[in-house]
Design a protein around this motif. Sequence first.
Motif, PDB file in Angstrom:
ATOM      1  N   ALA A 118       7.649 -39.335  46.086  1.00  0.00           N
ATOM      2  CA  ALA A 118       7.713 -38.090  46.864  1.00  0.00           C
ATOM      3  C   ALA A 118       9.149 -37.678  47.186  1.00  0.00           C
ATOM      4  O   ALA A 118       9.536 -36.533  46.921  1.00  0.00           O
ATOM      5  CB  ALA A 118       6.872 -38.212  48.128  1.00  0.00           C
ATOM      6  N   PRO A 119       9.990 -38.554  47.748  1.00  0.00           N
ATOM      7  CA  PRO A 119      11.363 -38.122  48.026  1.00  0.00           C
ATOM      8  C   PRO A 119      12.164 -37.861  46.750  1.00  0.00           C
ATOM      9  O   PRO A 119      12.996 -36.955  46.707  1.00  0.00           O
ATOM     10  CB  PRO A 119      11.982 -39.274  48.812  1.00  0.00           C
ATOM     11  CG  PRO A 119      10.915 -40.239  49.102  1.00  0.00           C
ATOM     12  CD  PRO A 119       9.699 -39.857  48.328  1.00  0.00           C
ATOM     13  N   ALA A 120      11.902 -38.624  45.698  1.00  0.00           N
ATOM     14  CA  ALA A 120      12.632 -38.418  44.438  1.00  0.00           C
ATOM     15  C   ALA A 120      12.343 -37.035  43.880  1.00  0.00           C
ATOM     16  O   ALA A 120      13.264 -36.301  43.496  1.00  0.00           O
ATOM     17  CB  ALA A 120      12.254 -39.500  43.424  1.00  0.00           C
ATOM     18  N   VAL A 121      11.072 -36.652  43.852  1.00  0.00           N
ATOM     19  CA  VAL A 121      10.690 -35.342  43.327  1.00  0.00           C
ATOM     20  C   VAL A 121      11.142 -34.230  44.277  1.00  0.00           C
ATOM     21  O   VAL A 121      11.591 -33.172  43.828  1.00  0.00           O
ATOM     22  CB  VAL A 121       9.163 -35.287  43.080  1.00  0.00           C
ATOM     23  CG1 VAL A 121       8.701 -33.884  42.755  1.00  0.00           C
ATOM     24  CG2 VAL A 121       8.788 -36.238  41.952  1.00  0.00           C
ATOM     25  N   ALA A 122      11.052 -34.466  45.583  1.00  0.00           N
ATOM     26  CA  ALA A 122      11.447 -33.435  46.557  1.00  0.00           C
ATOM     27  C   ALA A 122      12.931 -33.099  46.435  1.00  0.00           C
ATOM     28  O   ALA A 122      13.303 -31.923  46.395  1.00  0.00           O
ATOM     29  CB  ALA A 122      11.108 -33.891  47.972  1.00  0.00           C
ATOM     30  N   VAL A 123      13.772 -34.107  46.372  1.00  0.00           N
ATOM     31  CA  VAL A 123      15.215 -33.855  46.261  1.00  0.00           C
ATOM     32  C   VAL A 123      15.544 -33.231  44.904  1.00  0.00           C
ATOM     33  O   VAL A 123      16.289 -32.256  44.819  1.00  0.00           O
ATOM     34  CB  VAL A 123      16.027 -35.146  46.496  1.00  0.00           C
ATOM     35  CG1 VAL A 123      17.494 -34.938  46.173  1.00  0.00           C
ATOM     36  CG2 VAL A 123      15.867 -35.610  47.937  1.00  0.00           C
ATOM     37  N   GLY A 124      14.973 -33.780  43.831  1.00  0.00           N
ATOM     38  CA  GLY A 124      15.199 -33.208  42.506  1.00  0.00           C
ATOM     39  C   GLY A 124      14.718 -31.772  42.424  1.00  0.00           C
ATOM     40  O   GLY A 124      15.405 -30.899  41.876  1.00  0.00           O
ATOM     41  N   GLY A 125      13.555 -31.495  42.977  1.00  0.00           N
ATOM     42  CA  GLY A 125      13.022 -30.134  42.988  1.00  0.00           C
ATOM     43  C   GLY A 125      13.881 -29.187  43.810  1.00  0.00           C
ATOM     44  O   GLY A 125      14.086 -28.032  43.436  1.00  0.00           O
ATOM     45  N   ALA A 126      14.408 -29.681  44.934  1.00  0.00           N
ATOM     46  CA  ALA A 126      15.278 -28.854  45.774  1.00  0.00           C
ATOM     47  C   ALA A 126      16.566 -28.495  45.037  1.00  0.00           C
ATOM     48  O   ALA A 126      17.040 -27.353  45.113  1.00  0.00           O
ATOM     49  CB  ALA A 126      15.587 -29.574  47.085  1.00  0.00           C
ATOM     50  N   VAL A 127      17.128 -29.455  44.308  1.00  0.00           N
ATOM     51  CA  VAL A 127      18.334 -29.176  43.524  1.00  0.00           C
ATOM     52  C   VAL A 127      18.022 -28.139  42.452  1.00  0.00           C
ATOM     53  O   VAL A 127      18.765 -27.166  42.266  1.00  0.00           O
ATOM     54  CB  VAL A 127      18.899 -30.470  42.890  1.00  0.00           C
ATOM     55  CG1 VAL A 127      19.990 -30.164  41.881  1.00  0.00           C
ATOM     56  CG2 VAL A 127      19.425 -31.409  43.970  1.00  0.00           C
ATOM     57  N   LEU A 128      16.918 -28.318  41.746  1.00  0.00           N
ATOM     58  CA  LEU A 128      16.543 -27.387  40.678  1.00  0.00           C
ATOM     59  C   LEU A 128      16.292 -25.980  41.224  1.00  0.00           C
ATOM     60  O   LEU A 128      16.861 -25.004  40.728  1.00  0.00           O
ATOM     61  CB  LEU A 128      15.296 -27.908  39.959  1.00  0.00           C
ATOM     62  CG  LEU A 128      14.932 -27.164  38.687  1.00  0.00           C
ATOM     63  CD1 LEU A 128      14.408 -28.147  37.654  1.00  0.00           C
ATOM     64  CD2 LEU A 128      13.895 -26.107  38.921  1.00  0.00           C
ATOM     65  N   VAL A 129      15.479 -25.852  42.252  1.00  0.00           N
ATOM     66  CA  VAL A 129      15.153 -24.542  42.815  1.00  0.00           C
ATOM     67  C   VAL A 129      16.392 -23.906  43.443  1.00  0.00           C
ATOM     68  O   VAL A 129      16.647 -22.710  43.276  1.00  0.00           O
ATOM     69  CB  VAL A 129      13.996 -24.656  43.840  1.00  0.00           C
ATOM     70  CG1 VAL A 129      13.817 -23.373  44.623  1.00  0.00           C
ATOM     71  CG2 VAL A 129      12.708 -25.029  43.128  1.00  0.00           C
ATOM     72  N   GLY A 130      17.183 -24.711  44.148  1.00  0.00           N
ATOM     73  CA  GLY A 130      18.399 -24.188  44.773  1.00  0.00           C
ATOM     74  C   GLY A 130      19.398 -23.667  43.752  1.00  0.00           C
ATOM     75  O   GLY A 130      19.989 -22.590  43.930  1.00  0.00           O
ATOM     76  N   ALA A 131      19.579 -24.409  42.665  1.00  0.00           N
ATOM     77  CA  ALA A 131      20.510 -23.979  41.615  1.00  0.00           C
ATOM     78  C   ALA A 131      20.020 -22.694  40.957  1.00  0.00           C
ATOM     79  O   ALA A 131      20.810 -21.770  40.715  1.00  0.00           O
ATOM     80  CB  ALA A 131      20.680 -25.081  40.573  1.00  0.00           C
ATOM     81  N   CYS A 132      18.728 -22.612  40.677  1.00  0.00           N
ATOM     82  CA  CYS A 132      18.182 -21.404  40.040  1.00  0.00           C
ATOM     83  C   CYS A 132      18.272 -20.197  40.965  1.00  0.00           C
ATOM     84  O   CYS A 132      18.597 -19.090  40.526  1.00  0.00           O
ATOM     85  CB  CYS A 132      16.747 -21.648  39.590  1.00  0.00           C
ATOM     86  SG  CYS A 132      16.636 -22.806  38.211  1.00  0.00           S
TER      87      CYS A 132
END
Length: 182
Positions: free
Chosen positions: A28-42
């Motif tokens: 959960a934290p691995a996907v949450a942080v990775g997803g936040a980086v991806l969505v934030g960058a986009c």
Amino acid sequence: MVLPALAAALLFAWACWCYGASPPVATAPAVAVGGAVLVGACAAYSVLVGGSGGLFGALFLALGLLLTVTAADQAASRGSTATCVVGEVHTKVEHSAGEGSPGPKKVYRLVLRCPGGYPAELKEDRPVAAAGEEVRVAYDPRRRVAPAVEGGASPWAAAVCAVLLLALCTVIASAKRDRSGK
């Protein structure tokens, strides 16, 4: 624009750390942080570039970042190998939805009998062995990454595609910037 390269480097480092951390990082934290980086960058890319270039560039950026994580997964250490006997092979056909979507894809799930009992199964998109045959499996004894056929997945194809997509979104941003005079 440095955003695509910076986001890819950050996401690759995060994924490598998650796959190699001891103790393993919870999903959960691995996907949450990775997803936040991806969505934030986009989102940042879309706002900075704007217009249709921002939309398509953000799409290419998202695909490039997902391929970056794929490359990190395929490069992750699977330091142990085992010769396993395939007990059963189950196939499942996965269909895509929507007009113009890719055709059906067959997924092969091999039930394995390995020394020590792990790995117990292997999922592939191609047939690698029939029931009763042996297969060499590379795996991480700490179970941080999924097992794979020994020598099967190279990170280079995903890495090259990621670099091409990230370069494309950088070119889009540069062209948009040149036209607007900023």
